[in-house]
Design a protein around this motif. Structure first.
Motif, PDB file in Angstrom:
ATOM      1  N   LEU A 276       0.960  -1.045   0.066  1.00 46.87           N
ATOM      2  CA  LEU A 276       0.000  -0.119   0.037  1.00 46.87           C
ATOM      3  C   LEU A 276       0.766   1.273  -0.149  1.00 46.87           C
ATOM      4  O   LEU A 276       0.568   2.193  -0.832  1.00 46.87           O
ATOM      5  CB  LEU A 276      -0.946   0.033   1.166  1.00 46.87           C
ATOM      6  N   ARG A 277       1.905   1.282   0.900  1.00 47.85           N
ATOM      7  CA  ARG A 277       2.739   2.312   0.928  1.00 47.85           C
ATOM      8  C   ARG A 277       3.469   2.796  -0.559  1.00 47.85           C
ATOM      9  O   ARG A 277       3.406   3.872  -1.095  1.00 47.85           O
ATOM     10  CB  ARG A 277       3.858   2.213   1.865  1.00 47.85           C
ATOM     11  N   ARG A 278       3.756   1.575  -1.106  1.00 51.56           N
ATOM     12  CA  ARG A 278       4.323   1.860  -2.495  1.00 51.56           C
ATOM     13  C   ARG A 278       3.058   2.223  -3.414  1.00 51.56           C
ATOM     14  O   ARG A 278       3.307   3.157  -4.519  1.00 51.56           O
ATOM     15  CB  ARG A 278       4.995   0.651  -3.166  1.00 51.56           C
ATOM     16  N   ALA A 279       2.072   1.747  -3.515  1.00 48.46           N
ATOM     17  CA  ALA A 279       0.820   1.962  -4.331  1.00 48.46           C
ATOM     18  C   ALA A 279       0.334   3.551  -4.331  1.00 48.46           C
ATOM     19  O   ALA A 279       0.162   4.211  -5.334  1.00 48.46           O
ATOM     20  CB  ALA A 279      -0.210   1.192  -4.044  1.00 48.46           C
ATOM     21  N   VAL A 280       0.532   4.047  -2.924  1.00 48.31           N
ATOM     22  CA  VAL A 280       0.026   5.284  -2.757  1.00 48.31           C
ATOM     23  C   VAL A 280       1.175   6.448  -3.064  1.00 48.31           C
ATOM     24  O   VAL A 280       0.798   7.534  -3.753  1.00 48.31           O
ATOM     25  CB  VAL A 280      -0.582   5.438  -1.187  1.00 48.31           C
ATOM     26  N   GLY A 281       2.024   6.099  -2.527  1.00 45.32           N
ATOM     27  CA  GLY A 281       3.515   6.767  -2.945  1.00 45.32           C
ATOM     28  C   GLY A 281       3.272   8.287  -2.025  1.00 45.32           C
ATOM     29  O   GLY A 281       2.344   9.089  -2.318  1.00 45.32           O
ATOM     30  N   GLY A 282       4.453   8.494  -1.561  1.00 40.87           N
ATOM     31  CA  GLY A 282       4.626   9.840  -0.873  1.00 40.87           C
ATOM     32  C   GLY A 282       3.895  10.058   0.596  1.00 40.87           C
ATOM     33  O   GLY A 282       4.043  10.958   1.255  1.00 40.87           O
ATOM     34  N   ILE A 283       3.384   8.947   0.860  1.00 38.88           N
ATOM     35  CA  ILE A 283       2.708   8.806   2.385  1.00 38.88           C
ATOM     36  C   ILE A 283       3.687   8.226   3.257  1.00 38.88           C
ATOM     37  O   ILE A 283       4.340   7.323   3.066  1.00 38.88           O
ATOM     38  CB  ILE A 283       1.319   8.048   2.239  1.00 38.88           C
ATOM     39  N   SER A 284       3.845   8.947   4.400  1.00 42.42           N
ATOM     40  CA  SER A 284       4.681   8.086   5.640  1.00 42.42           C
ATOM     41  C   SER A 284       4.074   7.155   6.175  1.00 42.42           C
ATOM     42  O   SER A 284       2.761   6.897   5.797  1.00 42.42           O
ATOM     43  CB  SER A 284       4.914   9.375   6.518  1.00 42.42           C
ATOM     44  N   ASP A 285       4.875   6.235   6.853  1.00 42.39           N
ATOM     45  CA  ASP A 285       4.409   5.027   7.560  1.00 42.39           C
ATOM     46  C   ASP A 285       3.479   5.517   8.341  1.00 42.39           C
ATOM     47  O   ASP A 285       2.449   4.857   8.565  1.00 42.39           O
ATOM     48  CB  ASP A 285       5.417   4.450   8.143  1.00 42.39           C
ATOM     49  N   THR A 286       3.809   6.481   9.315  1.00 48.00           N
ATOM     50  CA  THR A 286       2.723   6.910  10.057  1.00 48.00           C
ATOM     51  C   THR A 286       1.407   7.376   9.755  1.00 48.00           C
ATOM     52  O   THR A 286       0.408   7.128  10.348  1.00 48.00           O
ATOM     53  CB  THR A 286       3.429   8.097  11.332  1.00 48.00           C
ATOM     54  N   MET A 287       1.444   8.186   8.773  1.00 50.70           N
ATOM     55  CA  MET A 287       0.169   8.565   8.256  1.00 50.70           C
ATOM     56  C   MET A 287      -0.619   7.483   7.633  1.00 50.70           C
ATOM     57  O   MET A 287      -1.834   7.244   7.815  1.00 50.70           O
ATOM     58  CB  MET A 287       0.507   9.668   6.962  1.00 50.70           C
ATOM     59  N   LEU A 288       0.275   6.477   6.865  1.00 44.38           N
ATOM     60  CA  LEU A 288      -0.611   5.408   6.363  1.00 44.38           C
ATOM     61  C   LEU A 288      -1.133   4.701   7.492  1.00 44.38           C
ATOM     62  O   LEU A 288      -2.385   3.988   7.412  1.00 44.38           O
ATOM     63  CB  LEU A 288       0.446   4.523   5.501  1.00 44.38           C
ATOM     64  N   SER A 289      -0.492   4.261   8.496  1.00 41.98           N
ATOM     65  CA  SER A 289      -1.023   3.495   9.803  1.00 41.98           C
ATOM     66  C   SER A 289      -2.327   4.250  10.241  1.00 41.98           C
ATOM     67  O   SER A 289      -3.300   3.443  10.582  1.00 41.98           O
ATOM     68  CB  SER A 289       0.038   3.440  10.748  1.00 41.98           C
TER      69      SER A 289
END
Length: 108
Positions: free
Chosen positions: A44-57
């Motif tokens: 998901l992090r790769r697919a969304v691109g530009g999002i931090s781990d913390t924000m994605l979580s």
């Protein structure tokens, strides 16, 4: 000058509720990415691109709390966590598709 009907000034409660979730940055992209099937956090992090781990979580937790995303833990080994749309989240896919088509046609 024509009098404006007061009823039209108040935003629909359901639309307000929907945008309280969908209007947050990244949520639409996460939901759209999960539209192609379950995914791991890293994918998901790769697919969304530009999002931090913390924000994605944080966003995944919010979407899960809203009943749009389900989190599944496979005990492994190794332990893996995957995310998938719930039936409610899946119901948003046609809307997100339509919104994307509208944006392509109307936004620079």
């Amino acid at each position: 000058m024509a009098e404006v009907d007061e009823e039209h000034r108040v935003c629909d409660t359901a639309v307000t509720l929907a945008f309280s979730v969908l209007g947050k940055r990244w949520n639409g992209m996460i939901l759209s990415s999960l539209g192609s099937g379950p995914s791991t956090f890293a994918a998901l992090r790769r697919a969304v691109g530009g999002i931090s781990d913390t924000m994605l979580s944080d966003r995944l937790a919010e979407l899960a709390d809203a009943g749009l995303v389900a989190r599944t833990v496979d005990a492994g080994p190794p332990v893996t966590v995957s995310y998938a749309l719930t039936p409610s989240g899946d119901g948003l896919l046609p809307i997100l598709d339509q919104l994307g088509r509208w944006a392509s046609a109307n936004l620079a």
